[in-house]
Design a protein around this motif. Structure first.
Motif, short mmCIF file in Angstrom:
data_model
loop_
_atom_site.label_atom_id
_atom_site.label_comp_id
_atom_site.label_asym_id
_atom_site.label_seq_id
_atom_site.Cartn_x
_atom_site.Cartn_y
_atom_site.Cartn_z
N SER A 1 0.85 -1.19 0.00
CA SER A 1 0.00 0.00 0.00
C SER A 1 0.89 1.25 0.00
CB SER A 1 -0.87 0.01 1.25
OG SER A 1 -0.08 0.32 2.37
N ARG B 1 7.22 3.58 3.78
CA ARG B 1 8.08 3.02 4.83
C ARG B 1 9.25 2.25 4.23
NH1 ARG B 1 3.75 0.28 8.55
NH2 ARG B 1 2.23 1.21 7.16
N THR C 1 -3.54 9.52 9.64
CA THR C 1 -3.21 8.46 10.60
C THR C 1 -1.92 7.75 10.19
OG1 THR C 1 -4.63 6.90 9.40
CG2 THR C 1 -5.61 8.03 11.27
N ILE C 2 -1.72 7.58 8.88
CA ILE C 2 -0.50 6.93 8.39
C ILE C 2 0.67 7.92 8.53
CG2 ILE C 2 0.53 5.69 6.46
CD1 ILE C 2 -2.03 4.38 6.85
N GLN D 1 2.01 7.80 11.99
CA GLN D 1 2.83 6.59 12.17
C GLN D 1 4.24 6.81 11.64
OE1 GLN D 1 1.48 3.07 10.07
NE2 GLN D 1 -0.60 3.38 10.80
N TYR E 1 -12.16 5.35 15.82
CA TYR E 1 -11.50 5.86 14.61
C TYR E 1 -11.45 7.38 14.62
CZ TYR E 1 -10.62 7.20 9.82
OH TYR E 1 -10.10 7.81 8.72
N ALA F 1 -8.67 8.48 16.91
CA ALA F 1 -7.33 8.32 16.32
C ALA F 1 -7.08 9.37 15.25
CB ALA F 1 -7.18 6.92 15.74
N LEU G 1 -1.85 6.17 18.26
CA LEU G 1 -1.36 5.67 16.98
C LEU G 1 -2.11 4.40 16.63
CD1 LEU G 1 2.50 6.18 17.06
CD2 LEU G 1 0.79 7.48 15.80
N ILE G 2 -2.66 4.35 15.42
CA ILE G 2 -3.25 3.10 15.00
C ILE G 2 -2.33 2.50 13.95
CG2 ILE G 2 -5.66 3.49 15.56
CD1 ILE G 2 -6.13 4.51 12.77
N THR G 3 -2.20 1.19 13.98
CA THR G 3 -1.30 0.55 13.03
C THR G 3 -2.11 -0.03 11.88
OG1 THR G 3 -1.41 -1.38 14.42
CG2 THR G 3 0.53 0.00 14.66
N GLY G 4 -1.42 -0.39 10.85
CA GLY G 4 -2.09 -1.02 9.71
C GLY G 4 -2.67 -0.01 8.76
N ASP G 5 -3.00 -0.49 7.57
CA ASP G 5 -3.54 0.38 6.53
C ASP G 5 -5.03 0.13 6.37
OD1 ASP G 5 -0.98 1.48 5.68
OD2 ASP G 5 -0.55 -0.58 5.09
N ARG H 1 -7.87 -2.41 12.72
CA ARG H 1 -6.95 -1.38 13.22
C ARG H 1 -7.36 -0.85 14.58
NH1 ARG H 1 -7.15 3.04 8.70
NH2 ARG H 1 -5.08 3.69 9.35
#
Ligand SMILES: Nc1ncnc2c1ncn2[C@@H]1O[C@H](COP(=O)(O)OP(=O)(O)OP(=O)(O)O)[C@@H](O)[C@H]1O
Ligand SMILES: Nc1ncnc2c1ncn2[C@@H]1O[C@H](COP(=O)(O)OP(=O)(O)OP(=O)(O)O)[C@@H](O)[C@H]1O
Ligand code: SF4
Ligand SMILES: [Mg+2]
Ligand SMILES: [Mg+2]
Lengths: 341, 341
Positions: A157, A163, A189-190, A193, B267, B270, B290-294, B310
């Motif tokens: 993605s 990253r 949000t990304i 991170q 959500y 975040a 912080l939320i991880t993942g896409d 997430r």
């Protein structure tokens, strides 16, 4: 902290069918070891071209660096041969771009791309490079690192590709990382991170960073120093708290006051707007290029370019280029308004 | 299953019952086809997946969420630029999804859209005058001298010199082009305008100009806006109420200050905590969630709650039970989460 890089009087132009583009006009500054410099300014203000000039990545022609020196570790980068510069790039100075697809090769696996760099710059053998690549991918928070090394860029993605770019850029422990809008295309949000990740890695690797963005919020959250560019020039620069708290250039002030803030309640007060539009970079700059939009301009702003110098009464290193005294002018303005009331 | 339809609950609207637009159970699924000779449908992108809300006359309703969550598709499906897969869209009491031809055309005059990219959305071969007057000519509203005078007055209204009527879009800056797009949208005296990221492509120093213009026009002409954006600070400034979308669904909807000061969906929490604030003092002391993942793919949404891949506070039921419904937890504040209330 010692000095890492000194940029002196950098001038970069482009010769196009429409004439000369005055992209970077006499930019000078010093970057220290471990420092994070945030570079902001509007589209076309020379942020990217200034960074590409440092990296030796300006397409020539149409581009040309017509003046300047970039001192890095005792050498003037602008005098290095193509081959010497290729070795500096990646090993000592790394760069990440807004669009990861411009630096990732779509037909090679991510693993191959990282290991190539490790073999070239650090002289690792295959096994060492494979191990290090897996470590790096793991470090930037991509699960299943070893398996993912066999994937191609399009199998990730947008946030993951960004990253991977960071992992590649950091693979050879550079002393300086230049990031050109690396999170602009990503969701907040990304972005959060990635910024957390970079801050943490920077601390571990003790590298300096130049972070180019148009988001003043991002700079406020991560930079030590902010540098504001307008019309190919630095118009203000200094420690972030000082510049955000006490801006001395009218453009910086305009930017800060035109932004609505998340932590301010909903009110339908008009936003303070900067009138007019950004300068046409095809016109050779005369005087202060913000003058046509500047309510605090003086006669001198039209004809003479103000030098970047220490802002009076501010902390050491807070520099401003302005013929007017913004503090004084705002005070007078306020008194007039109160007088009217 | 259809999500509970939000009742009217806009404390800031003068007349609580004055609903201009009523969206119920709206779905837009795009087919995914496979096969070269014989195309067959192998799946669907659930771009908008059962969305219900009201828009109150004269308000600005914000629609926010990450890239790809279905904001633009919602806007376009409301305007019937895409025909919905299911659901109804009532504009001033008439269901747009069941009207066709001349009747739909007439209704469309009352609803317009302003696009994100002022560079791509204007035909480069048309003059400003013909761009702005095109909708008037299609609907055959005005002619000749009357038409020209009207177009000039529209240009003036959006802050462009009528003198520019014969120029082409490339001769204008980004902010000016967006003004041309706004003048075109206003030509037919619409009541309702979908603003699809109208400032995202503009320089920071220009954004305030366009936002102020949109607010002035709203006041002067009594317009209602659906304001699609991902800049949450700007949304707080401009919107009366805000709906947060995630993967094709609305997860939270509330009056603006209520949403920002008291976000209830994990959500939304975040998302808000990830937005950088242009103030180093504030940033220094900020705690981020912080939320991880896409973002998962809307072609293959997770089973159970859409956010369960997430969500930092997910539970077993979030995987087991169907997606939580949007319910009103306090007057005007709607949330879809098993943890709330
Ligand atoms: N390869 C090129 N050929 C011609 N002109 C160029 C080239 N690259 C950049 N320019 C011009 O140089 C000027 C400075 O551009 P630069 O890319 O540095 O802006 P920027 O500050 O990075 O803007 P943005 O925020 O949009 O990325 C602009 O006027 C741009 O059009
Ligand atoms: N015409 C189309 N055909 C097929 N899929 C589409 C089409 N338009 C949108 N989609 C898909 O529908 C989903 C929602 O897209 P949409 O453009 O509505 O998102 P968005 O919230 O507006 O995102 P952004 O913030 O990036 O503009 C995405 O997965 C997108 O790829
Ligand atoms: S329903 Fe569960 S997974 Fe979904 S947002 Fe609420 S707590 Fe998180
Ligand atoms: Mg750039
Ligand atoms: Mg969109």
């Amino acid at each position: 902290m010692g000095v890492l890089m000194e940029v002196k009087n950098l001038v970069t132009r482009f010769q196009t069918q429409e004439g000369t583009i005055y992209a970077v006009n006499d930019v000078s500054y010093t970057l220290h070891e471990g420092e994070t410099l945030g570079v902001v300014g509007e589209s076309g203000s020379g942020k990217s071209v200034h960074a590409l000039s440092i990296m030796g990545l300006i397409p020539m022609p149409p581009g040309k660096i017509t003046n300047g020196e970039v001192w890095f570790q005792g050498r003037d980068l602008l005098k290095l041969s193509r081959e010497e510069m290729r070795l500096v790039r990646g090993a000592e100075i790394a760069m990440i771009f807004q669009d990861p697809m411009t630096s990732l090769n779509p037909v090679l696996t991510v693993g191959t791309q990282i290991t190539e760099a490790l073999k070239l710059h650090l002289g690792m053998n295959n096994a060492q490079a494979d191990n290090r690549a897996a470590e790096l991918i793991d470090m930037v928070g991509i699960p299943d690192a070893r398996k993912r090394l066999k994937n191609y860029p399009h199998q990730f993605s947008g946030g993951m590709r960004q990253r991977i770019m960071i992992a590649m850029a950091l693979s050879c422990n550079p002393k300086l990382l230049i990031a050109d809008e690396p999170t602009t295309a990503l969701d907040v949000t990304i972005q959060a991170q990635i910024i957390e990740l970079v801050k943490q890695l920077q601390k571990e690797l003790k590298m300096a960073m130049i972070w180019i963005t148009h988001d003043l919020g991002v700079v406020a959250g991560m930079a030590d120093t902010i540098q504001v560019m307008y019309g190919g020039r630095i118009v203000e620069r200094g420690p972030i708290k000082s510049v955000f708290g006490d801006p001395r250039n009218a453009y910086t002030l305009g930017l800060l006051t035109s932004l609505p803030r998340l932590d301010e309640g909903h009110n339908r007060q008009r936003l303070t707007q900067i009138e007019g539009s950004p300068p046409d970079m095809r016109v050779e700059p005369v005087g202060d290029s913000f003058a046509p939009r500047n309510p605090y301009r003086t006669e001198r702003c039209w004809t003479e370019t103000p030098p970047l110098r220490q802002a009076e009464g501010s902390v050491d290193g807070h520099m401003v280029a302005a013929w007017y005294d913004l503090r004084q002018a705002r005070k007078q303005q306020q008194q007039q308004m109160e007088g009217k009331r | 299953m259809s999500a509970a339809a939000p009742k009217l609950g806009n404390p800031s609207a003068q007349n609580q019952n004055d609903v201009i637009l009523k969206v119920r159970g709206l779905k837009k699924h795009f087919p995914i086809n496979s096969g070269i000779v014989f195309q067959r449908q192998v799946g669907a992108v659930r771009a908008v997946d059962d969305v219900s809300f009201d828009v109150i006359r004269g308000e600005t309703l914000g629609l926010v969420g990450e890239s790809g969550c279905g904001k633009s598709t919602t806007g376009r499906t409301i305007l019937q630029l895409y025909r919905p897969t299911a659901g109804t869209v009532e504009f001033e009491g008439r269901d747009l999804t069941s009207v066709k031809g001349e009747e739909l055309r007439a209704l469309r005059r009352e609803m317009q859209i302003i696009f994100q990219d002022p560079f791509a959305s204007l035909n480069p071969r048309m003059t400003v005058g013909s761009i702005v007057s095109e909708p008037l000519q299609i609907h055959n509203v005005k002619r000749g001298k009357e038409l020209r005078e009207y177009v000039e007055s529209l240009l003036e209204k959006v802050g462009l010199n009528p003198f520019y009527i014969n120029r082409y879009p490339h001769e204008f800056s980004g902010g000016q082009r967006q003004r041309i797009g706004i003048a075109r949208a206003l030509a037919l005296n619409p009541k309702f305008i979908v603003c699809d990221e109208p400032i995202s492509a503009l320089d920071v120093s220009i954004q305030a100009q366009v936002v102020n213009l949109l607010e002035d026009l709203q006041e002067e002409l009594g317009l209602t806006y659906l304001f699609i954006a991902h800049d949450l600070s700007m949304v707080r400034h401009i919107c009366d109420r805000v709906a947060v979308m995630y993967l094709g669904k609305i997860v939270e909807l509330a009056p603006t200050d209520e949403l920002y000061d008291n976000p209830l969906h994990p959500y939304t929490q975040a998302l808000l905590s990830a937005v950088p604030v242009p103030d180093p003092m504030v940033e220094e002391n900020r705690q981020r969630i912080l939320i991880t993942g896409d973002l998962p793919s809307p072609a293959n949404p997770p089973k159970g709650c859409n956010f369960n891949t997430r969500c930092p506070v997910r539970m077993d039921v979030c995987f087991r039970d169907p997606d939580p419904e949007l319910i009103e937890v306090s007057p005007g504040h709607w949330v879809a989460c098993h943890r709330v209330p």
